[in-house]
Design an enzyme around this catalytic site. Structure first.
Site, PDB file in Angstrom:
ATOM      1  N   ASP A  45       0.999  -1.143  -0.016  1.00  0.00           N
ATOM      2  CA  ASP A  45       0.143   0.141  -0.003  1.00  0.00           C
ATOM      3  C   ASP A  45       0.990   1.345   0.087  1.00  0.00           C
ATOM      4  O   ASP A  45       1.921   1.228   0.672  1.00  0.00           O
ATOM      5  CB  ASP A  45      -0.916  -0.084   1.117  1.00  0.00           C
ATOM      6  CG  ASP A  45      -1.743   1.144   1.324  1.00  0.00           C
ATOM      7  OD1 ASP A  45      -2.556   1.502   0.083  1.00  0.00           O
ATOM      8  OD2 ASP A  45      -2.101   1.984   2.202  1.00  0.00           O
TER       9      ASP A  45
ATOM     10  N   HIS B  59      -6.624  -0.613 -10.868  1.00  0.00           N
ATOM     11  CA  HIS B  59      -6.357   0.521  -9.663  1.00  0.00           C
ATOM     12  C   HIS B  59      -5.333   1.511  -9.926  1.00  0.00           C
ATOM     13  O   HIS B  59      -5.736   2.822  -9.809  1.00  0.00           O
ATOM     14  CB  HIS B  59      -6.454  -0.292  -8.372  1.00  0.00           C
ATOM     15  CG  HIS B  59      -6.365   0.657  -7.095  1.00  0.00           C
ATOM     16  ND1 HIS B  59      -7.576   1.663  -6.773  1.00  0.00           N
ATOM     17  CD2 HIS B  59      -5.317   1.003  -6.209  1.00  0.00           C
ATOM     18  CE1 HIS B  59      -7.080   2.481  -5.556  1.00  0.00           C
ATOM     19  NE2 HIS B  59      -5.876   2.006  -5.300  1.00  0.00           N
TER      20      HIS B  59
END
Length: 304
Positions: free
Chosen positions: A145, A216
């Site tokens: 992340d 994404h």
């Protein structure tokens, strides 16, 4: 202006997030309490040097004028809620947001208790969440992340307002996501990688031409009309219990526009009907817009 350290802080092992609403008639008392926050952050940093503590408090867009009626950040506005069928990113306003991070869980908890004591009788705690580092800074989906985050000195350039009365402040957007991990884990790793647009094990981003238009990283890597990257600084961390898992997503930026455009790109289909397929595997449960003023603003009670 001295920015709150929590805005541009490097990743920590632990975090605690607190969301409050101010009780009627207690706004003046909250202003007085917030004026003590910079000294509290400094005290915790100095007392627990090994913990790398950093604090952040941000004021909700609805509460700002009641706390600091003489001036308002020019772009502070409501959270840009999204809805496309069952894919929803709701707005759930809160008055105050605290991010308390450290490399020691006990220090993060001590900070929680200090904040609770400071605001006792003035606010109602509406939500709290404990964040933690998962593996090597990965989301609970197993992917790293914050790969797109600016590094070093660029973090401040992206996250902080540079000039004017609100220099050193940051526009903050906070969402709590609940992942649909049972559905996600049924996907083959290759399919998961196509959803993200990068490899899972070694975190290598696909070449742009190889990314699906629904990836994404494709939907969130945006440029403005001049061709400049629309960056944000993510301060997100996973959260979880025995039964549910997710992500506390936190965006810090010198303008709310970048986050707004990213969220729209994730949820709103383009002319070809493409949207971010990661939104099929996680559900945003909250969404709120804040401004995190500089420490000078807090200490002076907005009298700058």
């Amino acid at each position: 202006m001295t920015a709150q350290a929590g805005i541009c802080a490097e990743p920590n092992l632990h975090a605690h997030y607190l969301l409050f609403d101010i009780l009627p008639g207690h706004h003046a008392g909250v202003v007085d309490a917030l004026a003590q926050v910079p000294a509290l952050w400094q005290s915790l940093q100095q007392q627990y040097l090994d913990a790398r503590f950093s604090g952040l408090v941000a004021i909700g867009h609805q509460a700002w004028d009641d706390l600091y009626p003489d001036a308002r950040p020019s772009e502070l506005c409501a959270f840009p809620a999204q809805q496309q069928g069952q894919r929803v990113a709701p707005e759930t306003p809160f008055d105050l947001f605290f991010q308390l991070r450290a490399d020691r869980l006990d220090v993060a908890y001590i900070a929680v208790q200090k904040v609770m004591a400071l605001l006792a009788g003035k606010v109602e705690l509406k939500d709290e969440r404990q964040g933690f580092r998962y593996l090597d800074c990965r989301d609970m989906t197993g992917f790293v992340d914050g790969t797109e985050n600016p590094q070093g000195e660029d973090r401040a350039g992206v996250a902080l307002v540079a000039e004017g009365r609100f220099a050193g402040g940051s526009y903050v957007h906070v969402q709590r996501y609940r992942h649909k991990l049972a559905r996600w884990e049924k996907l083959a790793i290759k399919t998961q990688e196509e959803v993200y647009g990068r490899t899972k094990a070694d975190n290598i981003e696909y070449e742009s031409a190889q990314k699906a238009p629904t990836a994404h990283t494709k939907r969130t890597s945006l440029k403005d009309a001049a061709g400049n990257s629309m960056e944000i600084l993510r301060q997100s961390m996973p959260w979880g219990t025995a039964n549910v898992q997710g992500l506390v997503f936190i965006s810090c930026c010198n303008t709310p526009l970048h986050f707004t455009r990213m969220l729209e790109s994730m949820y709103q289909p383009d002319e070809q009907g493409h949207f971010d397929h990661l939104t099929l595997f996680t559900q945003a449960e909250t969404g709120a817009a804040f401004f995190a003023p500089a420490e000078d603003w807090l200490s002076s009670k907005g009298d700058l």
